[in-house]
Write a protein that holds these residues in place. Structure first.
Motif, mmCIF file in Angstrom:
data_model
loop_
_atom_site.group_PDB
_atom_site.id
_atom_site.type_symbol
_atom_site.label_atom_id
_atom_site.label_comp_id
_atom_site.label_asym_id
_atom_site.label_seq_id
_atom_site.Cartn_x
_atom_site.Cartn_y
_atom_site.Cartn_z
ATOM 1 N N ARG A 77 0.819 -1.216 0.000
ATOM 2 C CA ARG A 77 0.000 0.000 0.000
ATOM 3 C C ARG A 77 0.853 1.267 0.000
ATOM 4 N NH1 ARG A 77 -3.011 -0.078 5.824
ATOM 5 N NH2 ARG A 77 -3.401 -2.231 5.151
ATOM 6 N N LEU A 78 2.171 1.125 0.102
ATOM 7 C CA LEU A 78 3.073 2.263 0.201
ATOM 8 C C LEU A 78 3.726 2.548 -1.141
ATOM 9 C CD1 LEU A 78 4.762 1.208 3.563
ATOM 10 C CD2 LEU A 78 2.879 2.841 3.259
ATOM 11 N N HIS A 79 3.643 3.788 -1.601
ATOM 12 C CA HIS A 79 4.226 4.189 -2.885
ATOM 13 C C HIS A 79 4.941 5.519 -2.695
ATOM 14 C CE1 HIS A 79 1.993 1.023 -5.002
ATOM 15 N NE2 HIS A 79 0.997 1.330 -4.186
ATOM 16 N N ASN A 80 6.225 5.457 -2.457
ATOM 17 C CA ASN A 80 7.020 6.662 -2.186
ATOM 18 C C ASN A 80 8.470 6.356 -2.559
ATOM 19 O OD1 ASN A 80 8.766 8.491 -0.363
ATOM 20 N ND2 ASN A 80 6.729 9.378 -0.162
ATOM 21 N N PRO A 81 9.188 7.313 -3.179
ATOM 22 C CA PRO A 81 10.593 7.054 -3.543
ATOM 23 C C PRO A 81 11.460 6.673 -2.352
ATOM 24 C CG PRO A 81 9.787 9.042 -4.610
ATOM 25 C CD PRO A 81 8.739 8.638 -3.631
ATOM 26 N N ALA A 82 11.048 7.060 -1.141
ATOM 27 C CA ALA A 82 11.858 6.762 0.039
ATOM 28 C C ALA A 82 11.456 5.442 0.710
ATOM 29 C CB ALA A 82 11.739 7.905 1.049
ATOM 30 N N VAL A 83 10.591 4.680 0.067
ATOM 31 C CA VAL A 83 10.170 3.376 0.599
ATOM 32 C C VAL A 83 10.349 2.335 -0.506
ATOM 33 C CG1 VAL A 83 8.270 2.020 1.546
ATOM 34 C CG2 VAL A 83 8.487 4.436 2.130
ATOM 35 N N VAL A 84 11.079 1.258 -0.209
ATOM 36 C CA VAL A 84 11.282 0.219 -1.220
ATOM 37 C C VAL A 84 9.934 -0.307 -1.701
ATOM 38 C CG1 VAL A 84 11.472 -1.655 0.470
ATOM 39 C CG2 VAL A 84 12.543 -1.903 -1.761
ATOM 40 N N GLN A 85 9.802 -0.520 -3.008
ATOM 41 C CA GLN A 85 8.513 -0.883 -3.588
ATOM 42 C C GLN A 85 8.304 -2.393 -3.587
ATOM 43 O OE1 GLN A 85 8.047 0.268 -7.666
ATOM 44 N NE2 GLN A 85 5.863 -0.120 -7.704
ATOM 45 N N GLY A 160 19.652 9.150 -2.291
ATOM 46 C CA GLY A 160 18.382 9.230 -1.569
ATOM 47 C C GLY A 160 18.218 8.098 -0.571
ATOM 48 N N VAL A 161 17.446 8.373 0.485
ATOM 49 C CA VAL A 161 17.165 7.389 1.539
ATOM 50 C C VAL A 161 16.035 6.469 1.096
ATOM 51 C CG1 VAL A 161 16.073 7.176 3.808
ATOM 52 C CG2 VAL A 161 18.025 8.699 3.505
ATOM 53 N N VAL A 162 16.159 5.165 1.411
ATOM 54 C CA VAL A 162 15.087 4.197 1.129
ATOM 55 C C VAL A 162 14.926 3.286 2.352
ATOM 56 C CG1 VAL A 162 14.213 2.412 -0.404
ATOM 57 C CG2 VAL A 162 15.750 4.163 -1.299
ATOM 58 N N LEU A 163 13.716 3.245 2.907
ATOM 59 C CA LEU A 163 13.418 2.345 4.021
ATOM 60 C C LEU A 163 13.122 0.946 3.477
ATOM 61 C CD1 LEU A 163 11.057 4.504 6.288
ATOM 62 C CD2 LEU A 163 13.537 4.280 6.398
ATOM 63 N N ILE A 164 13.691 -0.093 4.130
ATOM 64 C CA ILE A 164 13.474 -1.468 3.681
ATOM 65 C C ILE A 164 13.008 -2.331 4.854
ATOM 66 C CG2 ILE A 164 15.231 -1.230 1.881
ATOM 67 C CD1 ILE A 164 17.121 -2.881 3.667
ATOM 68 N N ASP A 165 12.703 -3.607 4.568
ATOM 69 C CA ASP A 165 12.356 -4.647 5.541
ATOM 70 C C ASP A 165 11.128 -4.296 6.380
ATOM 71 O OD1 ASP A 165 12.202 -6.812 7.146
ATOM 72 O OD2 ASP A 165 14.285 -6.761 7.823
ATOM 73 N N PHE A 166 9.957 -4.670 5.860
ATOM 74 C CA PHE A 166 8.696 -4.410 6.552
ATOM 75 C C PHE A 166 8.147 -5.681 7.212
ATOM 76 C CE2 PHE A 166 9.277 -0.748 4.041
ATOM 77 C CZ PHE A 166 8.540 0.276 4.623
ATOM 78 N N GLY A 167 9.066 -6.587 7.570
ATOM 79 C CA GLY A 167 8.657 -7.846 8.176
ATOM 80 C C GLY A 167 7.956 -7.696 9.514
ATOM 81 N N LEU A 168 8.253 -6.618 10.260
ATOM 82 C CA LEU A 168 7.628 -6.411 11.562
ATOM 83 C C LEU A 168 6.607 -5.281 11.540
ATOM 84 C CD1 LEU A 168 10.772 -6.732 13.887
ATOM 85 C CD2 LEU A 168 9.224 -8.521 13.084
ATOM 86 N N ALA A 169 6.348 -4.714 10.352
ATOM 87 C CA ALA A 169 5.413 -3.588 10.251
ATOM 88 C C ALA A 169 4.005 -4.008 10.658
ATOM 89 C CB ALA A 169 5.416 -3.036 8.829
ATOM 90 N N ASP A 170 3.241 -3.031 11.155
ATOM 91 C CA ASP A 170 1.879 -3.330 11.604
ATOM 92 C C ASP A 170 0.997 -2.104 11.402
ATOM 93 O OD1 ASP A 170 -0.182 -4.826 12.571
ATOM 94 O OD2 ASP A 170 0.556 -4.991 14.616
ATOM 95 N N THR A 171 -0.321 -2.327 11.363
ATOM 96 C CA THR A 171 -1.312 -1.256 11.270
ATOM 97 C C THR A 171 -2.465 -1.570 12.212
ATOM 98 O OG1 THR A 171 -2.581 -2.311 9.516
ATOM 99 C CG2 THR A 171 -0.747 -0.926 8.827
ATOM 100 N N ASP A 172 -3.249 -0.544 12.503
ATOM 101 C CA ASP A 172 -4.384 -0.729 13.418
ATOM 102 C C ASP A 172 -5.494 -1.570 12.811
ATOM 103 O OD1 ASP A 172 -3.196 0.659 15.442
ATOM 104 O OD2 ASP A 172 -4.129 2.574 14.942
ATOM 105 N N ASP A 173 -5.555 -1.641 11.443
ATOM 106 C CA ASP A 173 -6.673 -2.374 10.835
ATOM 107 C C ASP A 173 -6.454 -3.885 10.817
ATOM 108 O OD1 ASP A 173 -4.637 -2.194 9.052
ATOM 109 O OD2 ASP A 173 -5.850 -1.555 7.345
#
Length: 441
Positions: A77-85, A160-173
């Motif tokens: 759901r994330l689409h930003n140059p600073a977030v790995v796609q 440019g900075v790029v955030l990676i590894d969303f293995g532990l990411a979470d959301t309220d939904d």
């Protein structure tokens, strides 16, 4: 226009006639194996892709399979140059179900810090871009929960900075697979015991990164890693604290100079007043001595000499006062010059911001309607737009228009304009994505 259409373009060398494009992943090679995942690399459509799968013994586990799927659902759901796609979740021969992500050419921040080659300006820029990227995640309801230098990539092209590894990411939904998670040393104390993820968890991790990346912000970093009620409430508040910190030394320096000159003037005035009073008393004493004993010539001469010394001292102090006044006048001129300099910096910044706004509006009104009709060109057009915004920030404090700016201020203005461009770019980008991909949220 006819002359333009008559021009010929093409490859210098003829392409390989046997060249073909395959839809499957080829040349798959395993890069590393962690406690849970297998990280590999493959090729498709002439590009490299990163593949994230489960270890062989975990591939049939429902909980681990669902965790991998949850990671993709949040990440995609994330689409930003600073977030790995993250582009797909698919079966890959020999690996099982995989998350397919873009391949980042660059180095992770942990290795760059160990090399020790980052300048102070680079460190400050990288810290700001990390905070902006995390702010983008939070704006979309995502908590990363594993922020650390090894999960931050710096691209070779553009740095440019790029955030990676969303293995532990979470959301309220999500109501499933809720558990405490993070890396020791970067995880917040409350997250070690709680299953619910919060923005303050990422703020804590940002504070730990800041202590290593930007020691000049140690006070701000300490607040980020302190009690919950002392931490910045979000990334916007954190950036405001950094900007106030950056402005404070200049304001303090000007205030100190003003106070110093005022103090010198007051001290000089007190000394002149005191010595002038002594001179008047000496004159009275000489007059009384002459009246009482006209024949005491030696005494009178002695007292006259004392009077002359006092007069000389008064003259010297008067000259000192003039010097103090001249210094104060000089200080006022320097303050006026500093104010003019500050106004010019603000003017350069405002002009750059206006150019950024104009470029974004032009793209939105003229280029995007054309791109919308051919969505496949959107990614390349976005890269060109990003390069254009970067070019505007680089040229806004140019030598031709503002030769008076120092290299440090020139770089600071560029950084501030680029930061403004990133902030303004995000809502436009979300709007364009929603128009091209109606299911995007």
């Amino acid at each position: 226009m006819d002359d333009f259409n008559d021009s010929e373009s093409g490859f210098i060398n003829e392409p390989d006639k046997e060249f073909g494009v395959t839809t499957g992943l080829t040349d798959v090679e395993i890069l590393r194996i962690s406690r849970i995942n297998v990280i590999a690399r493959g090729r498709r459509f002439g590009r490299r892709w990163l593949l994230k799968a489960l270890r062989p013994e975990l591939r049939e586990s429902p909980s681990y399979r669902r965790q991998l799927q949850k990671e993709f659902e949040i990440h995609s759901r994330l689409h930003n140059p600073a977030v790995v796609q993250a582009v797909s979740f698919e079966e890959v021969e020999g690996l099982g179900m995989c998350i397919v992500e873009e391949w980042i050419e660059g180095k992770n921040l942990h290795n760059l810090l160990q090399e020790g080659k980052l300048s102070k300006g680079d460190r400050r820029r990288i810290m700001r871009e990390i905070i902006l990227a995390v702010g983008y995640l939070h704006a979309h309801g995502v908590i990363h929960r594993d922020l650390k230098p090894s999960n931050v990539m710096i691209r070779n092209a553009g740095q440019g900075v790029v955030l990676i590894d969303f293995g532990l990411a979470d959301t309220d939904d999500y109501v499933e697979l809720k558990q405490a998670a993070g890396t020791p040393g970067f995880i917040s104390p409350e997250q070690e015991n709680e299953q619910h993820a919060s923005i303050t968890d990422d703020i804590y991790s940002l504070g730990v990164i800041m202590k290593e990346l930007s020691p000049e912000y140690v006070g701000i970093a300490t607040r980020c890693t302190g009690p919950l009620n002392k931490r910045p409430k979000d990334t916007t508040a954190l950036l405001d604290m950094i900007q106030r910190k950056d402005r404070a030394p200049k304001i303090f320096g000007i205030s100190f100079a003003i106070m110093l000159f005022i103090s010198l003037a007051i001290i000089a005035g007190i000394r002149i007043h005191s010595l002038s009073r002594s001179a008047r008393e000496a004159e009275k004493f000489i007059s009384a001595a002459q009246t009482a004993a006209d024949n005491a010539q030696e005494r009178v001469s002695e007292l006259s000499e004392t009077n002359r010394r006092h007069a000389s001292q008064v003259a010297q102090l008067t000259d000192s006062l003039h010097m103090v006044k001249e210094r104060m006048n000089k200080a006022e001129m320097e303050l006026e010059a500093a104010e003019q300099y500050t106004k010019m910096r603000e003017q350069a910044y405002q002009e750059g911001c206006k150019m950024i706004d104009k470029e974004l509006q032009r793209f939105d009104k003229k280029s995007f309607p054309i791109i919308k009709a051919s969505p496949t060109t959107f990614g390349d057009s976005l890269k060109i737009l990003t390069q254009r915004l970067k070019s505007i920030s680089d040229s806004s404090a140019g030598m031709n228009k503002y030769p008076i700016f120092s290299l440090t201020d020139r770089k600071k203005i560029r950084e501030d304009i680029y930061y403004y461009a990133l902030c303004e770019f995000t809502p436009y980008n979300d709007k364009w994505l929603k128009e091209i991909y109606p299911s995007y949220n």
